[in-house]
Scaffold this active site. Structure first.
Site, short mmCIF file in Angstrom:
data_model
loop_
_atom_site.label_atom_id
_atom_site.label_comp_id
_atom_site.label_asym_id
_atom_site.label_seq_id
_atom_site.Cartn_x
_atom_site.Cartn_y
_atom_site.Cartn_z
N SER A 98 0.81 -1.23 0.00
CA SER A 98 0.00 0.00 0.00
C SER A 98 0.84 1.28 0.00
O SER A 98 0.54 2.21 -0.75
CB SER A 98 -0.95 0.03 1.21
OG SER A 98 -1.96 -0.92 1.05
N LYS A 145 -9.95 -5.46 10.74
CA LYS A 145 -11.05 -4.88 9.96
C LYS A 145 -12.39 -4.85 10.72
O LYS A 145 -13.23 -4.01 10.45
CB LYS A 145 -11.22 -5.63 8.63
CG LYS A 145 -10.07 -5.35 7.68
CD LYS A 145 -10.24 -6.02 6.35
CE LYS A 145 -9.02 -5.70 5.47
NZ LYS A 145 -9.13 -6.22 4.12
N ASN A 190 -11.99 -1.09 6.01
CA ASN A 190 -10.58 -1.03 5.59
C ASN A 190 -10.10 0.39 5.35
O ASN A 190 -8.92 0.60 5.08
CB ASN A 190 -10.32 -1.91 4.36
CG ASN A 190 -10.78 -1.24 3.09
OD1 ASN A 190 -11.77 -0.51 3.09
ND2 ASN A 190 -10.07 -1.47 2.00
N GLY A 194 -11.15 -12.00 7.58
CA GLY A 194 -11.58 -10.60 7.46
C GLY A 194 -12.15 -10.16 6.13
O GLY A 194 -13.09 -9.35 6.09
N VAL A 195 -11.64 -10.69 5.02
CA VAL A 195 -12.05 -10.15 3.72
C VAL A 195 -13.27 -10.90 3.15
O VAL A 195 -13.91 -10.44 2.21
CB VAL A 195 -10.85 -10.18 2.74
CG1 VAL A 195 -10.59 -11.56 2.18
CG2 VAL A 195 -11.04 -9.18 1.61
N ARG A 199 -11.26 -23.98 7.66
CA ARG A 199 -10.63 -24.98 8.54
C ARG A 199 -11.35 -25.02 9.89
O ARG A 199 -11.68 -26.06 10.41
CB ARG A 199 -9.15 -24.61 8.71
CG ARG A 199 -8.37 -25.52 9.58
CD ARG A 199 -6.95 -25.04 9.70
NE ARG A 199 -6.86 -23.68 10.24
CZ ARG A 199 -5.72 -23.06 10.48
NH1 ARG A 199 -4.58 -23.65 10.20
NH2 ARG A 199 -5.72 -21.83 10.98
N LYS A 227 -16.25 -20.50 12.37
CA LYS A 227 -16.17 -19.19 11.70
C LYS A 227 -17.01 -19.17 10.43
O LYS A 227 -17.60 -18.15 10.08
CB LYS A 227 -14.71 -18.85 11.37
CG LYS A 227 -13.95 -18.33 12.58
CD LYS A 227 -12.82 -17.42 12.12
CE LYS A 227 -11.51 -17.85 12.71
NZ LYS A 227 -10.34 -17.33 12.03
N GLY A 243 -4.74 -11.49 -6.57
CA GLY A 243 -5.54 -10.37 -6.05
C GLY A 243 -4.95 -8.99 -6.30
O GLY A 243 -5.35 -8.01 -5.68
P1 ATR Z 1 -8.66 -13.54 10.68
O1 ATR Z 1 -9.07 -15.00 10.78
O2 ATR Z 1 -8.03 -13.00 11.91
O3 ATR Z 1 -9.71 -12.66 10.09
P2 ATR Z 1 -7.45 -13.65 8.12
O4 ATR Z 1 -6.03 -13.59 7.71
O5 ATR Z 1 -8.40 -12.71 7.53
O6 ATR Z 1 -7.43 -13.52 9.68
O7 ATR Z 1 -8.00 -15.10 7.90
C1 ATR Z 1 -7.17 -16.15 7.80
C2 ATR Z 1 -7.92 -17.26 7.08
O8 ATR Z 1 -6.99 -18.20 6.60
C3 ATR Z 1 -8.86 -18.02 8.00
O9 ATR Z 1 -9.98 -18.45 7.28
C4 ATR Z 1 -7.97 -19.19 8.43
O10 ATR Z 1 -8.66 -20.32 8.85
P3 ATR Z 1 -9.07 -20.52 10.42
O11 ATR Z 1 -10.30 -19.70 10.63
O12 ATR Z 1 -9.28 -21.96 10.57
O13 ATR Z 1 -7.88 -19.99 11.22
C5 ATR Z 1 -7.28 -19.48 7.15
N1 ATR Z 1 -6.03 -20.22 7.34
C6 ATR Z 1 -4.85 -19.77 7.83
N2 ATR Z 1 -3.93 -20.75 7.86
C7 ATR Z 1 -4.54 -21.86 7.36
C8 ATR Z 1 -4.13 -23.22 7.13
N3 ATR Z 1 -2.88 -23.61 7.42
N4 ATR Z 1 -5.03 -24.08 6.62
C9 ATR Z 1 -6.28 -23.69 6.33
N5 ATR Z 1 -6.75 -22.43 6.52
C10 ATR Z 1 -5.88 -21.53 7.03
#
Ligand code: ATR
Length: 264
Positions: free
Chosen positions: A16, A65, A86, A128-129, A150, A154, A231
């Site tokens: 950014s 966010k 954002n 978040g997105v 996963r 959520k 993206g």
């Molecule tokens: P936040 O969850 O704090 O909003 P994010 O970066 O926006 O952060 O989201 C990370 C996403 O990547 C989540 O959906 C996360 O899955 P979990 O909710 O189970 O944590 C997913 N993610 C990160 N590492 C992963 C992995 N090794 N395998 C599968 N999903 C993963």
């Protein structure tokens, strides 16, 4: 000198500042844009600096966010619906939270010359997105939205927010035309533990990550003969909308702009 920031944690990957500082220069705007790694406890004080006019605008990225919302006075309708902010702006002494990820994603998809209307979409992740992506997809009249995360809870929480989505157990692949990786997996080059080898026909593999430009997810999509898109344009268009909100000017996007973001 007006001051702008992007706040998040981690924040190293963000491009950014490169983009905003280029546009500030091109438009002769006397301002700076920097990145700041913060912790949740710092949110209140940094946001208050906008009200005190020490900072003039903030972009918010992972993981703040949603958590930033209680510190704002007002949300745009899109930010309200997605509970995701954002871009923060001070308007008539009111701290307003906007969501420019929605228009960023929409414009990026429109640029692909891919007719998404009526298509089956499968979204990986529930971070978040994702609310912004679901909101945008809904507005583009896609056929069906399935989500897998996963951590199942959520995904279930998202279903409370968007009743029309279908939840798929992590590890399963439904029939889809477009698969969107909205997990943070590609950021550190981890491989996604899903088996795509049985996916037949030409699909669109889309990764919201832009840095690195070619994630393992996109590599897999490509290897299997699918179309792969990262993206980068979504990122550029969300930044463009934020720039317009802050400075009232639409910055230019050209080959040079996109070259700035090529770092792999
Ligand atoms: P936040 O969850 O704090 O909003 P994010 O970066 O926006 O952060 O989201 C990370 C996403 O990547 C989540 O959906 C996360 O899955 P979990 O909710 O189970 O944590 C997913 N993610 C990160 N590492 C992963 C992995 N090794 N395998 C599968 N999903 C993963």
């Amino acid at each position: 000198m007006r001051k702008y920031f992007v706040i998040g944690n981690p924040i190293d990957h963000t491009l950014s500042p490169i983009l905003h500082n280029r546009w500030l220069k091109e438009n002769n705007i006397n301002a700076t844009y920097d990145k700041k790694k913060i912790d949740k406890e710092d949110l209140q004080s940094i946001i208050s600096e906008i009200k005190q006019k020490k900072i003039h605008g903030i972009n918010v990225t992972v993981p703040f966010k949603k958590t930033v919302i209680p510190y704002l006075d007002k949300l745009s309708p899109e930010a309200e619906r997605t509970q995701s902010v954002n871009t923060i702006i001070l308007s008539n002494n009111t701290l307003v939270g906007h969501n420019t990820d929605i228009s960023g994603f929409t414009k990026a998809i429109n640029d692909l010359n891919f007719n998404i209307e009526g298509k089956k979409i499968f979204v990986l992740g529930a971070g978040g997105v994702v609310p912004s992506i679901i909101f945008a997809l809904d507005r583009m009249n896609v056929g069906e939205i399935a989500i897998s995360n996963r951590t199942r809870q959520k995904a279930d929480d998202l279903k409370n927010q968007f009743k029309n989505i279908k939840i798929i157990n992590w590890g399963n692949l439904p029939d889809f035309d477009v698969i969107i990786n909205a997990t943070s997996l590609g950021l550190n080059n981890e491989t996604i533990n899903l088996d795509f080898s049985n996916v037949v026909g030409k699909k669109l593999f889309y990764d919201v990550i832009y840095n690195p430009g070619l994630t393992n997810f996109l590599k897999i999509g490509k290897k299997l003969g699918n179309r792969s898109e990262n993206g980068k344009l979504m990122f550029v268009y969300q930044a463009l909308q934020a720039f317009k909100l802050w400075h009232g000017v639409e910055p230019k996007i050209n080959i040079e702009t996109l070259k700035l973001l090529e770092n792999d």
